[in-house]
Design an enzyme around this catalytic site. Sequence first.
Site, short mmCIF file in Angstrom:
data_model
loop_
_atom_site.label_atom_id
_atom_site.label_comp_id
_atom_site.label_asym_id
_atom_site.label_seq_id
_atom_site.Cartn_x
_atom_site.Cartn_y
_atom_site.Cartn_z
N LYS A 1 47.01 34.78 30.86
CA LYS A 1 45.28 34.59 30.05
C LYS A 1 46.39 35.85 28.35
CE LYS A 1 42.24 36.19 33.61
NZ LYS A 1 42.31 37.17 34.91
N GLN B 1 41.44 43.45 35.18
CA GLN B 1 41.72 42.13 36.43
C GLN B 1 41.52 43.54 37.82
OE1 GLN B 1 43.01 39.47 35.72
NE2 GLN B 1 42.64 39.67 37.98
N ASP C 1 33.64 38.94 31.27
CA ASP C 1 34.12 38.32 32.65
C ASP C 1 32.88 37.67 33.07
OD1 ASP C 1 36.04 37.68 34.24
OD2 ASP C 1 36.77 39.70 34.42
#
Length: 298
Positions: free
Chosen positions: A54, A98, A121
């Site tokens: 990422k 994460q 997200d």
Amino acid sequence: MSAAVIDGKQFAATLRARIADYAATFEQSAGRKAGLAVVLVGEDPASQVYVKSKGKATLECGMNSFEYKLPIDCDEATLLARIEALNADEAVDGILVQLPLPGHLDEQTVIAAINPDKDVDGFHVTNAGRLAVGQPGFVPCTPLGCVMLLKDRLGSLSGLDAVVIGRSNIVGKPMAQLLLAESCTVTIAHSRTKDLAEVVARADIVVAAVGRPEMVKGSWIKPGATVIDVGINRLPPAEGESKGRLVGDVDYAEAAAVAGAITPVPGGVGPMTIAVLLRNALVAAHRNAGVALADGAL
Ligand code: NAD
């Protein structure tokens, strides 16, 4: 009949190139780069790989990448304080924690601490609610990537019968909401669904997000249907192999003989997830900085 292969790798590369162009224009307008922060707790090897890729992809698109690594025994207050600092940091447009988190940390509490306007997200309940009522917000990256692939392949999805297998908050539920917003007739199937084969056989669009290797059989698929395989499963190594093969939730060889189009695993949905994350971060940057972005530009 042999299905057309939906090349997610190629689509994601094109999307990333477009994001890089828009990121450069954003920098000129805002006088700063867009920024994405990723927080990793612990040293899970798969998570470390994701976070690294990422960060690399963020920099390649001309955005700033901020990485925060916290020890596995980090307490909730320390993690929440880090998120608060990122919420307040004007150089940070998007925040991603994460997952999965170590067991002593409650994921819902942690996600709830992220400013919904930086929740790239799309996991915050505010963004889930915005999606449900059709307000602008952030949509989870994997299902948004699936819809992009579907629209690229089929154009309008209006009136099509869609079956989503799986009802997770990360993939299945938002996927169903997105398809509903595209005016599909949506069925959500899950582990308690009776006669899954018969449900799938109605579908013009099948999205499999289960996590069971090659569960969806070719004989279930309506001829000509479009099949999106979200599953990523590693088979046990065959004799002479050090690692097992990666397969999806769909029996690819069987389904490809019947479907109109299908995503491969790997190289289908997988590459879309990071590309859409970058897209969400850049959309967040425009919103946070008050810089206009044409509807549907990204
Ligand atoms: P999850 O475990 O949270 O949810 C799985 C869902 O499948 C559940 O809702 C369950 O009801 C359903 N299910 C389980 N057994 C079933 C059965 N026998 N019949 C019908 N439904 C059944 O998983 P998830 O996070 O939604 O992920 C699903 C898959 O997608 C996994 O393989 C995961 O690795 C993959 N994934 C891929 C990406 C990507 O970037 N491509 C991103 C997220 C998840």
